[in-house]
Motif scaffolding. Structure first.
Motif, mmCIF file in Angstrom:
data_model
loop_
_atom_site.group_PDB
_atom_site.id
_atom_site.type_symbol
_atom_site.label_atom_id
_atom_site.label_comp_id
_atom_site.label_asym_id
_atom_site.label_seq_id
_atom_site.Cartn_x
_atom_site.Cartn_y
_atom_site.Cartn_z
ATOM 1 N N PHE A 6 0.833 -1.206 0.000
ATOM 2 C CA PHE A 6 0.000 0.000 0.000
ATOM 3 C C PHE A 6 0.870 1.260 0.000
ATOM 4 N N LEU A 7 1.912 1.272 0.848
ATOM 5 C CA LEU A 7 2.802 2.436 0.910
ATOM 6 C C LEU A 7 3.554 2.617 -0.406
ATOM 7 N N ASN A 8 3.989 1.521 -1.016
ATOM 8 C CA ASN A 8 4.674 1.613 -2.316
ATOM 9 C C ASN A 8 3.737 2.172 -3.382
ATOM 10 N N THR A 9 2.474 1.713 -3.358
ATOM 11 C CA THR A 9 1.487 2.220 -4.307
ATOM 12 C C THR A 9 1.272 3.719 -4.097
ATOM 13 N N THR A 10 1.189 4.108 -2.842
ATOM 14 C CA THR A 10 1.013 5.525 -2.518
ATOM 15 C C THR A 10 2.218 6.341 -2.990
ATOM 16 N N LEU A 11 3.424 5.814 -2.756
ATOM 17 C CA LEU A 11 4.640 6.518 -3.196
ATOM 18 C C LEU A 11 4.673 6.645 -4.721
ATOM 19 N N LYS A 12 4.259 5.601 -5.428
ATOM 20 C CA LYS A 12 4.239 5.653 -6.894
ATOM 21 C C LYS A 12 3.248 6.713 -7.388
ATOM 22 N N GLN A 13 2.117 6.808 -6.714
ATOM 23 C CA GLN A 13 1.133 7.820 -7.093
ATOM 24 C C GLN A 13 1.670 9.226 -6.857
ATOM 25 N N VAL A 14 2.361 9.381 -5.710
ATOM 26 C CA VAL A 14 2.959 10.685 -5.391
ATOM 27 C C VAL A 14 4.028 11.011 -6.427
ATOM 28 N N GLU A 15 4.822 10.001 -6.796
ATOM 29 C CA GLU A 15 5.888 10.184 -7.789
ATOM 30 C C GLU A 15 5.291 10.618 -9.133
ATOM 31 N N GLU A 16 4.196 9.959 -9.538
ATOM 32 C CA GLU A 16 3.555 10.293 -10.818
ATOM 33 C C GLU A 16 2.984 11.707 -10.807
ATOM 34 N N LYS A 17 2.340 12.076 -9.717
ATOM 35 C CA LYS A 17 1.675 13.375 -9.652
ATOM 36 C C LYS A 17 2.665 14.523 -9.464
ATOM 37 N N ALA A 29 11.376 12.055 -8.903
ATOM 38 C CA ALA A 29 11.831 10.658 -8.906
ATOM 39 C C ALA A 29 12.032 10.183 -7.471
ATOM 40 N N MET A 30 11.497 8.995 -7.185
ATOM 41 C CA MET A 30 11.625 8.424 -5.833
ATOM 42 C C MET A 30 12.233 7.038 -5.940
ATOM 43 N N ASP A 31 13.011 6.720 -4.930
ATOM 44 C CA ASP A 31 13.615 5.379 -4.869
ATOM 45 C C ASP A 31 12.655 4.459 -4.099
ATOM 46 N N ILE A 32 11.870 3.684 -4.852
ATOM 47 C CA ILE A 32 10.875 2.793 -4.232
ATOM 48 C C ILE A 32 11.394 1.359 -4.369
ATOM 49 N N PRO A 33 11.838 0.775 -3.264
ATOM 50 C CA PRO A 33 12.396 -0.587 -3.363
ATOM 51 C C PRO A 33 11.314 -1.622 -3.664
ATOM 52 N N GLU A 34 11.711 -2.631 -4.423
ATOM 53 C CA GLU A 34 10.812 -3.734 -4.715
ATOM 54 C C GLU A 34 10.704 -4.632 -3.479
ATOM 55 N N ILE A 35 9.565 -5.296 -3.363
ATOM 56 C CA ILE A 35 9.371 -6.231 -2.246
ATOM 57 C C ILE A 35 10.034 -7.564 -2.637
#
Length: 130
Positions: free
Chosen positions: A83-94, A98-104
């Motif tokens: 959920f947090l990764n999804t939220t970070l990706k949305q924030v990054e898109e909007k 660029a954000m460093d979002i690690p894969e699970i």
């Protein structure tokens, strides 16, 4: 041979046979005593092994319960992380930032499937009870 000699031989043979029978009974009794002693020893060993199996089974059940609780916690935290990764990706898109979002890691998504097999241990332990 005279009657006395024949009687003497019979008497000696009878005594010899009695002595042989006595030794045979004593040997048989000694063997029986040895076997009873072994049975007692085996029962004690069996009880000790049964106690060990029961102790290990109890520990295994406890660890299995703890593992289940930890797996549940991992799944809960994994969902939160997704959920947090999804939220970070949305924030990054909007935001366009660029954000460093690690894969699970796969190890978190697919934990090692290990369960304690208590049943076969219990069956094998009770199989040897006298």
């Amino acid at each position: 041979m005279t009657t006395e000699e024949i009687d003497e031989r019979k008497r000696k043979r009878m005594l010899s046979n009695r002595e042989s029978a006595r030794r045979s009974r004593m040997k048989k009794q000694q063997h029986l005593d040895d076997m009873m002693s072994q049975i007692s020893q085996f029962k004690e060993e069996n009880d000790g092994i049964l106690n060990q199996v029961n102790l290990i089974s109890t520990k295994c059940s406890t660890l299995d319960a703890e593992n289940s609780a930890m797996r549940s916690r991992v799944m809960e935290l994994t969902e939160r992380l997704k959920f947090l990764n999804t939220t970070l990706k949305q924030v990054e898109e909007k935001s366009g930032m660029a954000m460093d979002i690690p894969e699970i890691p796969d190890t978190i998504l697919k934990p090692w499937p290990f369960t304690c097999s208590v049943q076969p241990l219990l069956r094998s332990a009770y199989m040897f009870q006298c």
